[in-house]
Design an enzyme around this catalytic site. Structure first.
Site, PDB file in Angstrom:
ATOM      1  N   ASP A 110       0.855  -1.188   0.000  1.00  0.00           N
ATOM      2  CA  ASP A 110       0.000   0.000   0.000  1.00  0.00           C
ATOM      3  C   ASP A 110       0.892   1.240   0.000  1.00  0.00           C
ATOM      4  OD1 ASP A 110      -2.245   1.624   0.245  1.00  0.00           O
ATOM      5  OD2 ASP A 110      -2.421   1.346   2.387  1.00  0.00           O
ATOM      6  N   ASP A 166      -7.804  -8.813   6.474  1.00  0.00           N
ATOM      7  CA  ASP A 166      -8.861  -8.686   7.479  1.00  0.00           C
ATOM      8  C   ASP A 166      -9.410  -7.276   7.589  1.00  0.00           C
ATOM      9  OD1 ASP A 166      -6.443  -7.578   8.646  1.00  0.00           O
ATOM     10  OD2 ASP A 166      -7.546  -7.531  10.537  1.00  0.00           O
TER      11      ASP A 166
HETATM   12  P1  5GP Z   1       1.825  -0.392   3.841  1.00  0.00           P
HETATM   13  O1  5GP Z   1       2.864  -0.424   4.913  1.00  0.00           O
HETATM   14  O2  5GP Z   1       2.337  -0.754   2.484  1.00  0.00           O
HETATM   15  O3  5GP Z   1       1.050   0.895   3.835  1.00  0.00           O
HETATM   16  O4  5GP Z   1       0.713  -1.416   4.252  1.00  0.00           O
HETATM   17  C1  5GP Z   1       0.891  -2.758   4.223  1.00  0.00           C
HETATM   18  C2  5GP Z   1      -0.048  -3.392   5.213  1.00  0.00           C
HETATM   19  O5  5GP Z   1      -1.236  -2.612   5.419  1.00  0.00           O
HETATM   20  C3  5GP Z   1      -0.530  -4.722   4.701  1.00  0.00           C
HETATM   21  O6  5GP Z   1       0.304  -5.760   5.140  1.00  0.00           O
HETATM   22  C4  5GP Z   1      -1.907  -4.824   5.300  1.00  0.00           C
HETATM   23  O7  5GP Z   1      -1.825  -5.395   6.580  1.00  0.00           O
HETATM   24  C5  5GP Z   1      -2.380  -3.409   5.467  1.00  0.00           C
HETATM   25  N1  5GP Z   1      -3.292  -2.995   4.384  1.00  0.00           N
HETATM   26  C6  5GP Z   1      -3.074  -2.076   3.420  1.00  0.00           C
HETATM   27  N2  5GP Z   1      -4.130  -1.950   2.612  1.00  0.00           N
HETATM   28  C7  5GP Z   1      -5.044  -2.823   3.069  1.00  0.00           C
HETATM   29  C8  5GP Z   1      -6.374  -3.181   2.634  1.00  0.00           C
HETATM   30  O8  5GP Z   1      -6.939  -2.685   1.653  1.00  0.00           O
HETATM   31  N3  5GP Z   1      -6.995  -4.132   3.363  1.00  0.00           N
HETATM   32  C9  5GP Z   1      -6.438  -4.729   4.454  1.00  0.00           C
HETATM   33  N4  5GP Z   1      -7.146  -5.657   5.085  1.00  0.00           N
HETATM   34  N5  5GP Z   1      -5.194  -4.430   4.883  1.00  0.00           N
HETATM   35  C10 5GP Z   1      -4.513  -3.484   4.192  1.00  0.00           C
END
Ligand code: 5GP
Ligand code: MG
Length: 191
Positions: A110, A166
């Site tokens: 993300d 989740d």
């Molecule tokens: P980042 O550090 O890249 O922003 O986020 C990664 C983590 O955010 C993922 O491992 C996940 O746990 C959570 N995450 C990001 N987007 C989503 C989403 O659309 N749905 C869910 N359930 N978790 C997300």
């Protein structure tokens, strides 16, 4: 055997973005790509739990190489649909990864903060190589520069659940990936 009732399973979803059959097909190809990229090497798979549990379990069965498996636990999202704060390591590696080929697996890329931090942590343990594989990639959401080596699906900027992902620990067991109905995204009793 009782027949699955998809409508009941998906009753809380507004939209299904990735179907169960699409996941199955993509995993087969991803497994082939990964096997090809590593040649005859053994792979030390590091799954970021809980989100990557289902994806990892299915993906490693599509990889032909010898595999060692370990898990780490990171906190970044709480019972919220937006990320906040710096990811924290809650449970660290048990396996020695020095001089090993590490394949880090997460459910979704993300902002990029989680994988950027975890890759740095892993590199400190002197692996032979580090590659990353994510089931989903939310394009256009990156806050730090990061691209995964292997990506299952690119998806739009929607909060998704299912197949390991989740909302407040629910919906991980859905066989597909979809967007929750808006009124279910903030139920106070789940906080
Ligand atoms: P980042 O550090 O890249 O922003 O986020 C990664 C983590 O955010 C993922 O491992 C996940 O746990 C959570 N995450 C990001 N987007 C989503 C989403 O659309 N749905 C869910 N359930 N978790 C997300
Ligand atoms: Mg996660």
């Amino acid at each position: 055997m009782p027949k699955l009732k998809p409508s009941a399973t998906h009753a809380d979803l507004e939209t299904v973005l990735v179907s169960e059959s699409a996941i199955k097909r993509r995993l087969k190809k991803l497994g082939e790509d990964i096997s090809h990229a590593y040649g005859d090497e053994e792979i030390t798979v590091v799954a970021i739990i809980n989100g990557a549990i289902l994806f990892t379990a299915d993906l490693i069965r599509a990889i032909r190489n010898p595999i060692r498996l370990d898990c780490i636990r990171i906190s970044s999202y709480r019972n919220d649909t937006r990320s906040h704060g710096r990811p924290q390591l809650l449970h660290s590696l048990q396996l020695d990864i020095a001089n090993r080929h590490v394949l880090l697996i997460d459910d979704i890329l993300d902002t990029g903060k989680t994988l950027a931090v975890v890759v740095e942590m892993i590199k400190k343990q002197s692996p032979a190589s580090v590659r990353t594989c994510v089931l989903l990639d939310k394009i256009g959401r990156r806050e730090v520069e990061f691209e995964a080596d292997f990506v299952g699906f690119q998806i739009p900027d929607r909060f998704v659940v299912g197949y390991g992902l989740d909302f407040a620990e629910r919906y991980r067991n859905l066989p597909c990936i979809g967007v929750l109905k808006p009124h279910l995204q903030n139920p106070p009793e789940w906080a």
